[in-house]
Design a protein around this motif. Structure first.
Motif, short mmCIF file in Angstrom:
data_model
loop_
_atom_site.label_atom_id
_atom_site.label_comp_id
_atom_site.label_asym_id
_atom_site.label_seq_id
_atom_site.Cartn_x
_atom_site.Cartn_y
_atom_site.Cartn_z
N GLN A 34 26.11 -15.72 -44.13
CA GLN A 34 25.74 -14.36 -43.74
C GLN A 34 25.01 -13.69 -44.88
OE1 GLN A 34 30.06 -13.46 -43.16
NE2 GLN A 34 29.54 -11.48 -44.09
N ASN A 35 24.10 -12.78 -44.52
CA ASN A 35 23.42 -12.02 -45.56
C ASN A 35 24.24 -10.79 -45.92
OD1 ASN A 35 22.58 -9.81 -43.72
ND2 ASN A 35 21.21 -11.33 -42.83
N SER A 36 23.71 -9.96 -46.78
CA SER A 36 24.51 -8.88 -47.37
C SER A 36 24.51 -7.58 -46.57
CB SER A 36 24.00 -8.58 -48.78
OG SER A 36 22.67 -8.09 -48.74
N THR A 37 23.81 -7.53 -45.43
CA THR A 37 23.70 -6.27 -44.70
C THR A 37 24.83 -6.08 -43.69
OG1 THR A 37 22.35 -7.19 -42.91
CG2 THR A 37 21.19 -6.42 -44.90
N ASP A 38 24.99 -4.86 -43.26
CA ASP A 38 26.01 -4.55 -42.27
C ASP A 38 25.70 -5.18 -40.91
OD1 ASP A 38 27.33 -3.03 -44.14
OD2 ASP A 38 26.43 -1.13 -43.50
N ARG A 39 24.43 -5.49 -40.67
CA ARG A 39 24.03 -6.06 -39.38
C ARG A 39 24.35 -7.55 -39.29
NH1 ARG A 39 17.96 -5.28 -38.37
NH2 ARG A 39 18.55 -6.27 -36.41
N ALA A 40 24.67 -8.18 -40.40
CA ALA A 40 24.87 -9.63 -40.42
C ALA A 40 26.06 -10.03 -39.55
CB ALA A 40 25.09 -10.10 -41.85
N PRO A 68 30.49 -18.37 -46.53
CA PRO A 68 30.17 -16.95 -46.31
C PRO A 68 29.14 -16.38 -47.28
CG PRO A 68 32.52 -17.32 -46.09
CD PRO A 68 31.94 -18.59 -46.63
N ARG A 69 29.15 -16.85 -48.54
CA ARG A 69 28.18 -16.36 -49.52
C ARG A 69 26.90 -17.18 -49.42
NH1 ARG A 69 29.82 -13.89 -54.58
NH2 ARG A 69 28.26 -15.28 -55.50
N LEU A 70 25.76 -16.49 -49.39
CA LEU A 70 24.49 -17.18 -49.22
C LEU A 70 24.19 -18.11 -50.38
CD1 LEU A 70 21.91 -17.65 -47.61
CD2 LEU A 70 20.95 -15.57 -48.63
N ASP A 71 24.53 -17.71 -51.61
CA ASP A 71 24.26 -18.60 -52.74
C ASP A 71 25.05 -19.89 -52.63
OD1 ASP A 71 26.62 -17.22 -53.15
OD2 ASP A 71 26.29 -16.87 -55.29
N ASP A 72 26.31 -19.79 -52.17
CA ASP A 72 27.12 -20.99 -51.97
C ASP A 72 26.55 -21.84 -50.83
OD1 ASP A 72 28.86 -20.22 -53.98
OD2 ASP A 72 30.26 -19.24 -52.60
N ALA A 73 26.04 -21.18 -49.81
CA ALA A 73 25.46 -21.92 -48.68
C ALA A 73 24.23 -22.70 -49.10
CB ALA A 73 25.11 -20.95 -47.56
N LEU A 74 23.38 -22.08 -49.91
CA LEU A 74 22.19 -22.78 -50.41
C LEU A 74 22.58 -23.97 -51.27
CD1 LEU A 74 19.98 -19.70 -51.39
CD2 LEU A 74 19.58 -21.27 -49.48
N GLU A 75 23.55 -23.78 -52.14
CA GLU A 75 24.00 -24.87 -53.00
C GLU A 75 24.58 -26.02 -52.17
OE1 GLU A 75 27.09 -25.69 -56.74
OE2 GLU A 75 26.73 -23.64 -56.02
N ALA A 76 25.38 -25.67 -51.15
CA ALA A 76 25.98 -26.69 -50.30
C ALA A 76 24.91 -27.48 -49.55
CB ALA A 76 26.94 -26.03 -49.31
N ALA A 77 23.90 -26.78 -49.02
CA ALA A 77 22.84 -27.45 -48.27
C ALA A 77 22.02 -28.36 -49.17
CB ALA A 77 21.95 -26.41 -47.60
N GLU A 102 16.67 -12.74 -49.02
CA GLU A 102 17.71 -12.91 -50.03
C GLU A 102 17.70 -14.34 -50.59
OE1 GLU A 102 21.42 -11.57 -48.38
OE2 GLU A 102 20.78 -9.47 -48.40
N ALA A 103 17.45 -15.32 -49.72
CA ALA A 103 17.35 -16.71 -50.19
C ALA A 103 16.16 -16.87 -51.12
CB ALA A 103 17.23 -17.65 -48.99
N ARG A 104 15.09 -16.20 -50.79
CA ARG A 104 13.88 -16.28 -51.62
C ARG A 104 14.16 -15.78 -53.04
NH1 ARG A 104 8.65 -14.38 -52.48
NH2 ARG A 104 7.00 -15.72 -51.63
N LEU A 105 14.91 -14.70 -53.13
CA LEU A 105 15.30 -14.17 -54.44
C LEU A 105 16.21 -15.15 -55.18
CD1 LEU A 105 16.00 -10.39 -53.73
CD2 LEU A 105 14.38 -11.29 -55.40
N LEU A 106 17.19 -15.70 -54.47
CA LEU A 106 18.14 -16.61 -55.09
C LEU A 106 17.45 -17.89 -55.59
CD1 LEU A 106 21.10 -16.24 -52.58
CD2 LEU A 106 21.14 -15.61 -54.99
N LEU A 107 16.37 -18.27 -54.90
CA LEU A 107 15.65 -19.48 -55.28
C LEU A 107 14.53 -19.20 -56.28
CD1 LEU A 107 15.55 -21.05 -51.72
CD2 LEU A 107 16.77 -21.98 -53.69
#
Length: 507
Positions: free
Chosen positions: A435-441, A464-473, A499-504
């Motif tokens: 999930q991303n960090s917004t209330d709409r997620a 649940p955390r996007l950074d963990d999801a990217l690392e797992a993938a 958000e993924a773009r920033l993390l990467l």
């Protein structure tokens, strides 16, 4: 490692020594990747530079950054983009007190369900190629709010964004005091865009609707060209539950005597659009009839297309974007610009082919099958509804030779999540839901429950955390020598992609 497949074509116009020189510069990289990168760069050298910085970073000056954050905070305190009171009353009142800035320039208005932003970027690039000053207003943004307002192909500078907000703020407060509801986030940004375009001044504005058409805040312009990209089911709680109902709302952008550029549509949606065009005496150009894609093939870094426009055929156009849907967006964009110049109705001529080729070859569309990392290859796509997901799935299958693809999916809670996941199921070996960090997620566990029903329990992982999801993938993509050609696709929401773009490290 998997990268876009190079085309079997050899472009004789590209000097071999240039290609070899670039390959030589890439000796520290994977040899196969060096050749692919060289091919892409030589194509771009021939075609010209891409559009300006697409996704700007935060301002480096601390004072500017603080001032921009203050503006963002004030805007965030207003109704968000998903909370609407369907009318143009407030934005019309704002335009009135600002002196009707939206009437200071002609405009091209874009509605539809998918492909609006990419099409807007292509229209902008084409107009720039003919030396017209442009203003482009699109939404939502990938990373920076300043992306939404562009001048001559580049996001508005933070200082100018702040200045524009401060200039119209007293008038915004005046309208707020007079109306039952305050101007929304999107309405204020729309006012800022129209004011900035008038102040520039621009020769033409390229404007994407936020939602719908009839009551969208952007719909205080009288565009001579209305563009309708493919319509499918999205925002059904606000726009209608059938393509025809949604088309009824979106047809509001078609103004008296305008030219309508109509992408391929469901039959019932097309009928609604054609009926509205008759009612307002608008001229209609239909994809597949008056214009369209004549041919296309996968090429290094994108695709090579031949387009049939309103004024003739345009051959051998390099488009540095992936997927058949982007070729169709290009055809729509070309027809829109031809219509703006009066071609097909007032004039029977083609636009300059060299200018067209150069413009298309420089188009960029962040977060639309965008490669942001190699080893393994990570691709971002902002698909957030089933139609967009199907287009992304087809595009990535065509342009990449992944032996195994891992999905990272984070969606908004108000979308057809099951339909989106079903569209990706045939191409994802495994999926990491997040999930991303917004209330709409959508909550990651809630999303996972649906994903398990679509993919099966053994193909779904929850992070649940996007950074963990990217690392797992990425770990899944790297885990076996057998899967040296594995890749990762991050999708489900523009916000997730941003958000993924920033993390990467692309922010």
């Amino acid at each position: 490692m998997s990268e876009p497949r190079p085309s079997d074509r050899h472009d004789a116009s590209q000097p071999d020594d240039t290609f070899e020189e670039i390959v030589g510069e890439e000796t520290q990289r994977d040899p196969d990747l060096a050749v692919i990168e060289a091919g892409s760069r030589t194509l771009r050298t021939y075609a010209g530079s891409p559009q300006g910085e697409a996704v700007p970073a935060r301002p480096t000056d601390p004072e500017t950054d603080q001032a921009l954050r203050a503006v963002e905070q004030e805007l965030a305190g207003r109704w968000g983009e998903t909370k609407l009171e369907p009318s143009v009353t407030r934005i019309a009142a704002l335009m009135d007190v600002l002196g009707e800035p939206q009437r200071a320039y002609p405009s091209i208005h874009i509605t539809g369900t998918n492909g609006k932003t990419s099409t807007a970027r292509m229209i902008e690039a084409l107009l720039n190629a003919f030396e017209l000053r442009t203003g482009r207003y699109t939404s939502p943004h990938v990373q920076s709010i300043t992306e939404r307002i562009s001048l001559d192909g580049s996001p508005i500078e933070p200082e100018r964004f702040i200045e524009t907000y401060e200039d119209i703020k007293p008038y915004v407060e005046m309208v707020d005091a007079q109306q039952p509801y305050r101007l929304s986030f999107f309405e204020v940004l729309t006012g800022m865009a129209y004011a900035a375009f008038a102040d520039a001044p621009v020769d033409v504005a390229v404007v994407e609707v936020g939602m719908g058409g009839t009551w969208d805040a952007t719909n205080v312009i009288d565009s001579t060209v209305a563009v309708v990209t493919p319509i499918s089911l999205d925002h059904t709680d606000r726009l209608g539950t059938t393509p025809a109902e949604i088309a009824g709302e979106k047809s509001g952008v078609i103004k008296q005597g305008a030219t309508v550029i109509l992408a391929q549509q469901p039959v019932d949606a097309a009928q609604v659009m054609l009926k509205k065009a008759v009612e307002v005496d608008a001229t209609v150009a239909r994809e597949g009839m008056e214009f369209g894609v004549t041919s296309r093939e996968v090429a290094v870094g994108g695709q090579l297309v031949t387009l049939r426009g309103l004024g003739g055929e345009y051959e051998e156009i390099f488009l540095p974007l992936y997927g058949a849907h982007q070729a169709h967006n290009a055809a729509v964009a070309l027809a829109a610009v031809e219509a703006f110049f009066g071609i097909g109705a007032e004039q029977a001529r083609s636009l300059d082919i060299d200018a067209i080729r150069k413009a298309f070859a420089g188009v960029i569309s962040p977060g639309r099958l965008e490669v942001v990392r190699s080893s393994p290859t990570v691709v971002l796509d902002a698909a957030h509804n089933p139609a967009g997901a199907r287009a992304a799935a087809d595009g990535i299958s065509e342009a990449f030779s992944f032996s195994r693809l891992i999905g990272v999916v984070g969606t908004s809670g108000d979308k057809d999540v099951r339909g989106l996941l079903e569209a990706f199921e045939p191409i994802f070996a495994e999926v990491v839901v997040t999930q991303n960090s917004t209330d709409r997620a959508m909550d990651a566990d809630e999303l996972a429950a649906i994903a398990v029903e679509v993919f099966g329990d053994d193909r779904v992982q929850v992070e649940p955390r996007l950074d963990d999801a990217l690392e797992a993938a990425i770990t899944l993509a790297e885990e076996d020598d057998e899967y040296a050609g594995a890749g990762v696709l991050v999708t489900g929401s523009v916000i997730t992609v941003g958000e993924a773009r920033l993390l990467l490290g692309r922010g």
